[in-house]
Structures are given as structure tokens and as C-alpha cells.
Design a protein around this motif. Structure first.
Motif, PDB file in Angstrom:
ATOM      1  N   ALA A  20     -15.475   9.139  30.149  1.00 45.92           N
ATOM      2  CA  ALA A  20     -15.683  10.349  29.350  1.00 45.92           C
ATOM      3  C   ALA A  20     -16.396  10.352  29.655  1.00 45.92           C
ATOM      4  CB  ALA A  20     -15.037  10.685  28.106  1.00 45.92           C
ATOM      5  N   SER A  21     -17.835   9.906  29.208  1.00 45.69           N
ATOM      6  CA  SER A  21     -19.657  10.212  29.793  1.00 45.69           C
ATOM      7  C   SER A  21     -19.836  10.208  31.193  1.00 45.69           C
ATOM      8  CB  SER A  21     -20.409   9.507  28.702  1.00 45.69           C
ATOM      9  OG  SER A  21     -21.540   9.950  28.850  1.00 45.69           O
ATOM     10  N   ALA A  24     -21.586   9.114  25.139  1.00 45.99           N
ATOM     11  CA  ALA A  24     -20.733   8.304  24.776  1.00 45.99           C
ATOM     12  C   ALA A  24     -21.628   7.667  22.937  1.00 45.99           C
ATOM     13  CB  ALA A  24     -21.087   7.477  26.088  1.00 45.99           C
ATOM     14  N   LEU A  25     -22.786   7.134  23.271  1.00 44.01           N
ATOM     15  CA  LEU A  25     -23.968   7.222  22.533  1.00 44.01           C
ATOM     16  C   LEU A  25     -23.831   8.482  21.165  1.00 44.01           C
ATOM     17  CD1 LEU A  25     -26.347   5.598  24.179  1.00 44.01           C
ATOM     18  CD2 LEU A  25     -25.297   4.404  22.741  1.00 44.01           C
ATOM     19  N   VAL A  26     -23.431   9.570  21.806  1.00 48.33           N
ATOM     20  CA  VAL A  26     -24.133  10.774  20.947  1.00 48.33           C
ATOM     21  C   VAL A  26     -22.658  10.587  20.368  1.00 48.33           C
ATOM     22  CG1 VAL A  26     -24.027  13.024  21.145  1.00 48.33           C
ATOM     23  CG2 VAL A  26     -25.435  11.902  22.042  1.00 48.33           C
ATOM     24  N   ALA A  54     -20.761   3.704  33.029  1.00 47.09           N
ATOM     25  CA  ALA A  54     -19.784   3.728  32.079  1.00 47.09           C
ATOM     26  C   ALA A  54     -18.217   3.108  31.700  1.00 47.09           C
ATOM     27  CB  ALA A  54     -19.465   5.440  32.440  1.00 47.09           C
ATOM     28  N   ALA A  55     -17.765   2.825  32.686  1.00 46.51           N
ATOM     29  CA  ALA A  55     -17.232   1.326  33.215  1.00 46.51           C
ATOM     30  C   ALA A  55     -17.870   0.062  32.241  1.00 46.51           C
ATOM     31  CB  ALA A  55     -16.058   0.924  34.313  1.00 46.51           C
ATOM     32  N   PRO A  61     -10.135   8.869  24.361  1.00 37.63           N
ATOM     33  CA  PRO A  61      -9.723   7.551  23.444  1.00 37.63           C
ATOM     34  C   PRO A  61     -11.476   6.597  23.261  1.00 37.63           C
ATOM     35  CG  PRO A  61      -8.203   7.311  24.762  1.00 37.63           C
ATOM     36  CD  PRO A  61      -9.343   8.489  25.308  1.00 37.63           C
ATOM     37  N   THR A  62     -11.616   6.451  21.941  1.00 44.38           N
ATOM     38  CA  THR A  62     -13.073   5.678  21.503  1.00 44.38           C
ATOM     39  C   THR A  62     -13.286   4.504  22.927  1.00 44.38           C
ATOM     40  OG1 THR A  62     -12.575   6.559  19.443  1.00 44.38           O
ATOM     41  CG2 THR A  62     -14.778   5.167  19.511  1.00 44.38           C
TER      42      THR A  62
END
Length: 471
Positions: free
Chosen positions: A407-408, A138-140, A83-84, A400-401
Motif C-alpha cells: 500500500a505504501s 508502512a512504518l508510520v 515495498a514487496a 491488510p497489515t
């Protein structure tokens, strides 16, 4: 006023700035959904086939559990590092790499001639699944406009719930026609199609190539979660040695060290920066508690249904199935509602229904009619599905974006650790009382469900920070 779907199809619509056009969105979600479904299926499908695999490879039932443990352990260990990395280098890149690894590892699982070879291949397969799941939501978030993000996450939750439900019956169908090897080989052609569709349709990202990924914190992070999950798994399987306790202690020490080391870091692996956002942290806690309850239900229910209530093994499968099926039905509906109503209310209602359903199940008398158990399991699954999509939307929207990947990853970690913790609690209850352990576990589950309900409702006191999909 023009309907949303017509707006989405226009070349000059706001979706080009915030999300994708409708046609591209549907194709991109199709690629993601197939990949996520395969990753979830490989979590659930092997459980049913484990006795057949153990017999064919000549290993004991206790040793065969490593086929499941290796997959879960590598997946939870790799999720936050991936994720990072996705936040730095692009979630599309992580997703495609993970899907490629998953395809090759599935092929290795299907042709593996030995038990050790299968366990090793499953470990690698879990790494691929971790990359897929870490980039998933994150992609969604990039694909869907912020104003209808709940729809996308609702569809995502539908795919996950349906895949979880389809695992056992799909395994039974495959095993009735061919060998267990095809449980893994079937992934290959399906995921190859998903790979090429993902390559063409997933949104391209402009990530800074100069940003450096810290390998050492990633290794520490992976180690602490691997130790944590393996220790819990050993406790869940009745290990009476000191090893699980040592593993949990080392994981705790590594976690404290990593948090202190990265407390001032711009992109900490353990998402300390995101947990400073109260709305995000409350959503993450709600998710963790809810998945503990889910883990407890799916481990405790077979013991209750076959013990106290007197149903056979085949009937048990049919009685548990309404949970994921009703959850899959309600998840997209709740996702759409979350675009209009607060997640705190929707999640609170769903978790309250879940707690009430568990309460009724825990006091069902012997020789209860099957239809009563079906209704109660459907009620529980409906409550869980009603909570899931709004909570995912709340958690993702409050980050944040630039931290969508983190977050995912938190969502994925909450699911796996929650389910593992739930299974461990049931194992402890069964250790205390083999006759009434399942009932004790369900009563603990009632308390946790209502605690999660209160945490969800407490978000109404906090103002969510709804952020756009693109910076």
C-alpha cells in the motif's frame, strides 16, 4: 476520561499493542521525517541548481536533465519491489538499507568529478530514496495507533509538502555561499544522525525469514515502470522519435504479462490483490488523478505567470510558493479530522476547492495584481493539502497489515506517475500552442480535479475496512 496523550505515555496503555508509546513514537517519527525530507529535497533542490551544474560540468541544458531523470527513473522503478520485500522481510530493514545507500550515493554525488559519474550516483541515490519512500507510510502505520493514524499521516504529509516547498529557496541559499556539490554533501551528516536514530527507535519486526522474494517479477516490475517514466519524460521534453512510443508499448505489455502471471499470487508486486478492495482502489485512483493536477500546475504556472500575466522569474517563485506552504499548513489539520470524518468527504471538499482555484487562475487577465495570484495559489495548495492526509489514511487503513508495504508503494507510485503524467500533458499542450498551452493545460486540470473529487465522494457509497496496525 484520560486524554490521549496521557494514555500514550503509560507503559500499560493500549498503544503498546497498537502502535508505540508517545515518547518512542515522537522519536521514531523524527527519524522518518528527516529521512523523507532529504529524499524529497533531492527531488526538488536539483531543479533550481541544474543550470549551475550544467555549466560547471560543461554539458548542455538538455543533457543535464539526466541528473533529474536518473533519480526519478530509479526511484519509481525500485519502489514496488522494495515495498514487496518489506512486506516479506520487514520495512525497518528496507528503510535502514535505503538510508545507508542514500548516504553513500549523496557522498558520491558531492565528490563526483564528471557528468557521467554524477548521473550514475544520482541513479543509485534514487534507489536509496525508493527504499525510504516505499517503507515510509508502512512504518508510520506501525508507529501510530489505529485510532490516531490520521495524525501520523498528516505529519508525514506536512514533512513532504514543506520539503517540496523548501527545495528551491534552500538551493538558492546554498549556491549563494558555496558550490553545487554541497547540495548533496549536506545530506551526509544529517542522514547519518537519522540513521542512528532510526536504528534505535524504529519498531522491530518479526518477519518470516523462510519466505522467498521473487527476483524475476521484481526485475520485470522495475523495467516496466522505468520504461514508462522514461518514455513519458522523453515526450515531456519534446522527443519526436518513435522511441518513447515503443517504451510505453513495451511497458504496457510487461504490465499485462505481470498481472496475469501473478493474478493468483498471495503477494503480487503490482498489488492486484489490494485493487480488488474497492475502497483501496478508489483511494489510489483519487491519489493518481490529484497528483496529475499537481504536476500540471507546477509545470504550467511558470509559463502562465511569465507569459500571459507578465511576472518576472523571481516573482514567479514567490507566487508559486503559497501552494506547498498552505498545503503543509493544512495537511496535519486534515489528518486529525480524518480520524473522525470520512475521507470521501474531506477529500472531495479539498479537490473541489483545488478545481475552483485552478478555474480562477486560468481566467486571470494580464497585469493581475500579485496578491490575487498568491491568494489563488494558496487556495489550490490548501485544497490539495486538505485532500492528501485523509486519502493516505483511507488507502493505508483499507489494506491488510501484512500488505502495508504494498500500500505504501502504491502511494509512492501514484505520486511519481501522477506528477510525470501531468508534466507530459502540459508539454503536449505547449506543443499544440506555445502562446495558450498553459491555459489549455490548466483547463484540463480543472476537469481532472473535479473527476478526482467525484471519485473521492464515491467512496461514501463504500464501507471502509479499518484494520488495526498489528496482526
Amino acid at each position: 476520561m484520560m486524554p490521549d496523550d496521557q494514555k500514550n505515555g503509560q507503559a500499560n496503555s493500549s498503544d503498546d499493542v497498537d502502535g508505540m508509546t508517545r515518547q518512542n513514537r515522537n522519536q521514531a517519527m523524527g527519524a522518518i521525517s528527516v529521512s523523507v525530507a532529504m529524499a524529497i529535497l533531492d527531488t526538488a533542490i536539483v531543479n533550481t541548481a541544474l543550470p549551475s551544474i550544467a555549466k560547471d560540468l560543461g554539458v548542455g541544458h538538455s543533457d543535464s536533465v539526466w541528473i533529474i531523470t536518473a533519480y526519478q527513473m530509479s526511484m519509481v522503478a525500485a519502489m514496488l519491489p522494495f515495498a514487496a520485500y518489506g512486506d516479506l522481510k520487514g520495512h525497518r530493514k528496507v528503510f535502514l538499507t535505503g538510508l545507508g545507500v542514500f548516504i553513500l550515493a549523496s557522498l558520491a554525488c558531492g565528490i563526483s568529478p564528471s557528468f557521467l559519474g554524477l548521473v550514475a550516483a544520482r541513479f543509485v541515490q534514487g534507489i536509496g530514496a525508493a527504499a525510504i519512500m516505499s517503507a515510509n507510510t508502512a512504518l508510520v502505520r506501525q508507529i501510530y495507533p489505529a485510532r490516531i493514524l490520521g495524525r501520523g499521516l498528516g505529519l508525514n504529509a506536512l514533512v513532504m509538502a514543506f520539503s517540496f516547498a523548501a527545495g528551491p529557496p534552500m538551493a538558492s541559499i546554498i549556491l549563494s555561499f558555496t558550490s553545487w556539490h554541497w547540495l548533496f554533501l549536506i545530506n551526509v551528516p544529517i542522514c547519518i544522525l537519522a540513521f542512528f536514530l532510526s536504528w534505535q527507535k524504529l519498531p522491530k519486526e518479526d518477519k518470516g525469514k523462510s519466505q522467498k522474494f521473487d527476483v524475476v517479477p521484481a526485475v520485470i516490475c522495475a523495467s516496466l515502470f522505468a520504461l514508462w517514466v522514461h518514455g513519458l519524460g522523453q515526450l515531456a521534453h519534446g522527443s519526436m522519435t518513435s522511441l518513447p512510443i515503443i517504451e510505453e508499448a513495451v511497458a504496457l505489455i510487461l504490465g499485462i504479462f505481470l498481472v496475469r502471471w501473478q493474478s493468483s499470487h498471495e503477494r503480487p508486486l503490482l498489488a492486484v490483490d489490494l485493487f480488488r478492495i474497492s475502497f483501496f482502489s478508489l483511494s489510489a485512483i483519487t491519489a493518481f488523478l490529484a497528483f496529475i493536477v499537481q504536476g500540471m500546475i507546477f509545470v504550467a504556472m511558470p509559463f502562465l505567470l511569465q507569459g500571459k500575466l507578465g511576472f518576472d522569474v523571481i516573482m514567479t517563485g514567490f507566487l508559486i510558493a503559497p501552494w506547498p506552504l498552505m498545503g503543509a499548513f493544512l495537511a496535519p489539520i486534515a489528518g486529525r479530522l480524518s480520524d473522525r470524518y470520512p475521507a470521501g468527504i474531506l477529500g472531495g471538499i479539498g479537490l473541489a476547492i483545488l478545481g475552483l482555484g485552478i478555474g480562477v487562475i486560468s481566467v486571470l487577465p494580464p497585469h493581475t495584481k500579485p496578491i490575487i495570484a498568491v491568494i489563488m495559489m494558496a487556495l489550490c495548495g490548501g485544497g490539495f493539502g486538505f485532500f492528501l492526509s485523509p486519502n493516505q489514511r483511507a488507502l493505508m487503513s483499507s489494506a491488510p497489515t501484512t500488505r502495508s508495504g504494498a500500500a505504501s508503494g502504491v502511494l509512492g507510485i501514484s505520486r511519481i506517475l501522477g506528477q510525470t503524467t501531468g508534466a507530459t500533458l502540459v508539454a503536449f499542450c505547449l506543443y499544440l500552442s506555445s502562446d495558450h498551452g498553459a491555459e489549455i493545460a490548466l483547463r484540463i486540470g480543472i476537469f481532472i480535479a473535479f473527476a478526482a473529487c467525484m471519485v473521492s465522494l464515491s467512496r461514501l457509497l463504500k464501507k471502509p475496512i479499518l484494520r488495526k496496525n498489528r496482526s
